[in-house]
Design a protein around this motif. Structure first.
Motif, mmCIF file in Angstrom:
data_model
loop_
_atom_site.group_PDB
_atom_site.id
_atom_site.type_symbol
_atom_site.label_atom_id
_atom_site.label_comp_id
_atom_site.label_asym_id
_atom_site.label_seq_id
_atom_site.Cartn_x
_atom_site.Cartn_y
_atom_site.Cartn_z
ATOM 1 N N LYS A 9 0.821 -25.071 32.010
ATOM 2 C CA LYS A 9 0.806 -24.743 33.437
ATOM 3 C C LYS A 9 0.252 -23.345 33.678
ATOM 4 O O LYS A 9 -0.567 -23.128 34.586
ATOM 5 C CB LYS A 9 2.219 -24.850 34.015
ATOM 6 N N SER A 10 0.687 -22.378 32.867
ATOM 7 C CA SER A 10 0.211 -21.003 33.036
ATOM 8 C C SER A 10 -1.294 -20.907 32.828
ATOM 9 O O SER A 10 -1.975 -20.121 33.493
ATOM 10 C CB SER A 10 0.941 -20.066 32.074
ATOM 11 N N THR A 11 -1.830 -21.723 31.893
ATOM 12 C CA THR A 11 -3.275 -21.722 31.656
ATOM 13 C C THR A 11 -4.034 -22.236 32.880
ATOM 14 O O THR A 11 -5.051 -21.650 33.291
ATOM 15 C CB THR A 11 -3.613 -22.590 30.431
ATOM 16 N N LEU A 30 -6.688 -20.245 35.249
ATOM 17 C CA LEU A 30 -8.028 -20.752 35.571
ATOM 18 C C LEU A 30 -8.260 -20.757 37.077
ATOM 19 O O LEU A 30 -9.357 -20.410 37.549
ATOM 20 C CB LEU A 30 -8.200 -22.165 35.007
ATOM 21 N N ALA A 31 -7.233 -21.150 37.832
ATOM 22 C CA ALA A 31 -7.351 -21.145 39.300
ATOM 23 C C ALA A 31 -7.574 -19.735 39.814
ATOM 24 O O ALA A 31 -8.423 -19.501 40.701
ATOM 25 C CB ALA A 31 -6.085 -21.748 39.921
ATOM 26 N N TYR A 70 -12.982 -23.581 31.071
ATOM 27 C CA TYR A 70 -13.195 -22.134 30.987
ATOM 28 C C TYR A 70 -14.635 -21.826 30.567
ATOM 29 O O TYR A 70 -15.282 -20.931 31.123
ATOM 30 C CB TYR A 70 -12.214 -21.532 29.989
ATOM 31 N N VAL A 71 -15.145 -22.582 29.599
ATOM 32 C CA VAL A 71 -16.527 -22.381 29.150
ATOM 33 C C VAL A 71 -17.500 -22.659 30.295
ATOM 34 O O VAL A 71 -18.467 -21.912 30.509
ATOM 35 C CB VAL A 71 -16.836 -23.295 27.945
ATOM 36 N N SER A 72 -17.256 -23.716 31.069
ATOM 37 C CA SER A 72 -18.131 -24.050 32.202
ATOM 38 C C SER A 72 -18.127 -22.936 33.237
ATOM 39 O O SER A 72 -19.182 -22.571 33.784
ATOM 40 C CB SER A 72 -17.675 -25.362 32.850
ATOM 41 N N ALA A 122 -10.182 -24.404 42.777
ATOM 42 C CA ALA A 122 -8.975 -23.680 42.378
ATOM 43 C C ALA A 122 -7.725 -24.369 42.915
ATOM 44 O O ALA A 122 -6.690 -24.428 42.234
ATOM 45 C CB ALA A 122 -9.035 -22.235 42.881
ATOM 46 N N LYS A 123 -7.807 -24.919 44.123
ATOM 47 C CA LYS A 123 -6.664 -25.647 44.692
ATOM 48 C C LYS A 123 -6.304 -26.864 43.836
ATOM 49 O O LYS A 123 -5.134 -27.176 43.636
ATOM 50 C CB LYS A 123 -6.981 -26.082 46.120
ATOM 51 N N THR A 124 -7.341 -27.550 43.334
ATOM 52 C CA THR A 124 -7.096 -28.710 42.479
ATOM 53 C C THR A 124 -6.406 -28.295 41.185
ATOM 54 O O THR A 124 -5.490 -28.972 40.700
ATOM 55 C CB THR A 124 -8.421 -29.425 42.161
ATOM 56 N N LEU A 125 -6.840 -27.180 40.618
ATOM 57 C CA LEU A 125 -6.206 -26.678 39.408
ATOM 58 C C LEU A 125 -4.731 -26.349 39.662
ATOM 59 O O LEU A 125 -3.863 -26.622 38.826
ATOM 60 C CB LEU A 125 -6.939 -25.431 38.911
ATOM 61 N N ARG A 126 -4.442 -25.780 40.801
ATOM 62 C CA ARG A 126 -3.049 -25.451 41.129
ATOM 63 C C ARG A 126 -2.227 -26.729 41.339
ATOM 64 O O ARG A 126 -1.033 -26.764 41.021
ATOM 65 C CB ARG A 126 -2.990 -24.560 42.368
#
Length: 507
Positions: free
Chosen positions: A179-181, A185-186, A242-244, A258-262
């Motif tokens: 989750k923290s990762t 990313l977000a 992350y590479v992308s 970013a919202k999707t990642l959250r």
């Protein structure tokens, strides 16, 4: 006109209180782990054995939010180490010089192992404390086996209490790591193209590394877990995303992504990942560029794996360090871990030797205070520890002296030990000095309650304060003599080693 902002003094820095939340559950369980052994043996009619068994309760103070597979092994070694410390302390109590040498060896070994394997926790302090307290008990080498068994059983109780969470949330630490990762990313996507991007990128790298290590330590070859498989895949997807992001640096509609990642991160808090994953919404982007398309595809894969509890993995790949290689690396002459361990062991021995030679009453408080001060990670942190230890101990001793003046017995002792352990664990995350304010009376009650001494308040308080100040002074001298330039002098070697490693990677 630019005004120079002065940093607070060392004294003020030592008094700062961290804003971390109180660990209520851990503190409550720590209180149980220390109080139950006293209560049980009190009911069996032997308070003295109860206070000895309570030493095993210190095992719970080494509990941290790491994977249960790793926690089980770590605590098992802690229990064995504490048991050995009690056994050796009982046998060697009649021989002060040998006891002092052994105390230094115990401290150095614990510092070295905790540093080499990067274990989080109080390191050597409680091993030194338990050995020292045992040497201060009534000399009875014939009771070594009984005392060790009492501590072993109490430590096993702490181990069981610590592992109870596995039945309710077996992969909780791994879920929090993944989750923290995703949250990191977000955050990176939200600051793309700003001056905060480098810090956010560094945060993601650290998070991915920590998560990979967490998953590696949680892996059990003999036990297959569908949830673990999902988390492993999600972490690999996070690496690709992350590479992308870094390669492209021109991600379209980064705020929506970013919202999707959250959303994915929040889903990991749910007990039913399959149902919760249906709430994840993928953004619709017209004509995305190459890196944006790759990122969207990986987000789609993450959602798919969350909704599929039958994820199977043929082979796991972990970059786990070899135990032998870790130990050999830590034994290197340029290793700061080895230097810290030697410094800790030598000056703990010196403190114990002085205490024993000058026949201090309850002499273990001198090396214990020395060990507590030298537990600081840096020179500045050591001075912070010295200030915190001194102030916390002064008020803690006065507090304990008042309590002991009333000669508490029986159930009150069990209550005080459990209560002070509970409060210590609450405040250790805030400030070491606040924790020492409660840890000191706790240790004093455990050490003194079973004795027949009848000291006045002034004698008791001044004796302990003198012990503590001598131990703190020895610890500070140790850091000043050995620790001032031990790290900085090794920087050229470490920097050149890092550059050579980077060259090998590029090749």
């Amino acid at each position: 006109m630019n005004e120079t902002v002065k940093s607070p003094s060392i004294f003020k820095q030592a008094l700062l209180v961290d804003k971390k939340p109180f660990p209520w559950l851990k503190a409550f369980l720590a209180g149980l782990a220390s109080g139950i052994p006293i209560l049980v043996l009190l009911l069996l009619g032997n308070l003295e054995y109860g206070l000895i068994a309570a030493l095993g309760g210190f095992t719970y103070l080494y509990v941290f939010p790491i994977p249960y597979a790793q926690l089980a092994k770590k605590l098992a070694w802690v229990v064995l180490g504490i048991t050995l410390a009690v056994f050796l302390g009982t046998i060697l109590a009649p021989y002060p010089i040998i006891s002092a040498i052994t105390m230094g060896v115990i401290g150095a070994t614990a510092i070295f192992l905790f540093g080499a394997f990067r274990f989080i926790g109080p390191s050597a302090i409680f091993f030194v404390l338990i050995f020292a307290m045992t040497t201060g008990m009534p000399i009875a080498p014939e009771e070594a086996f009984i005392r060790a068994c009492l501590v072993l059983m109490s430590g096993a109780l702490s181990w069981c209490i610590a592992m109870v969470g596995w039945f309710f949330n077996p992969h909780g630490p791994e879920k929090r790591a993944v989750k923290s990762t995703y949250m990191a990313l977000a955050q990176l996507l939200e600051v793309l193209g700003t001056d905060k991007m480098n810090d956010a990128q560094h945060q993601v790298m650290n998070s991915i590394k920590d998560t990979s290590q967490t998953l590696a330590s949680a892996y059990l070859s003999w036990h297959e877990s569908k949830l673990y498989n999902q988390l492993y895949v999600l972490n690999n997807i996070a690496n690709k995303m992350y590479v992308s992001i870094v390669e492209g640096n021109n991600i379209q509609h980064s705020k929506e992504l970013a919202k999707t990642l959250r959303m994915i991160a929040r889903v990991l808090d749910s007990k039913d990942l399959e149902s919760a994953s249906k709430l994840i919404q993928l953004p619709q982007i017209d004509r995305p560029n190459e890196h944006t398309l790759l990122l969207i595809n990986e987000l789609s894969n993450a959602k798919a794996y969350l909704s599929d509890s039958n994820t199977t993995i043929k082979e796991f790949h972990f970059a786990t360090p070899n135990v032998k290689r870790v130990l050999i690396g830590a034994f290197d002459k340029n290793s700061i871990i080895l230097i810290n361990a030697l410094r800790f062991g030598i000056f703990t021995f010196i403190a114990a030797f002085i205490a024993y030679e000058f026949h201090f009453n309850r002499s273990f408080w001198v090396p214990l205070s020395c060990a507590a001060v030298m537990s600081g990670i840096t020179v500045v942190a050591t001075f912070h520890r010295a200030i915190q230890r001194s102030l916390g101990t002064i008020f803690g001793i006065l507090f304990a002296s008042v309590i002991l003046a009333f000669h508490p017995s029986g159930y009150f002792i069990a209550l005080f030990v459990a209560l002070f352990t509970f409060v210590t664990e609450l405040f250790i995350v805030k400030n070491y000095g606040l924790a020492a304010l409660f840890f000191t009376p706790n240790a004093l009650i455990m050490a003194e309650a079973g004795t027949v001494g009848d000291y006045s308040f002034s004698y008791f308080a001044t004796t302990r304060l003198i012990d503590v100040f001598i131990g703190v002074a020895i610890g500070l001298i140790g850091v000043w003599v050995i620790g001032r330039k031990s790290a900085s002098s090794r920087l050229p070697h470490l920097i050149s080693k890092t550059l050579r490693s980077q060259a090998q990677v590029f090749m």
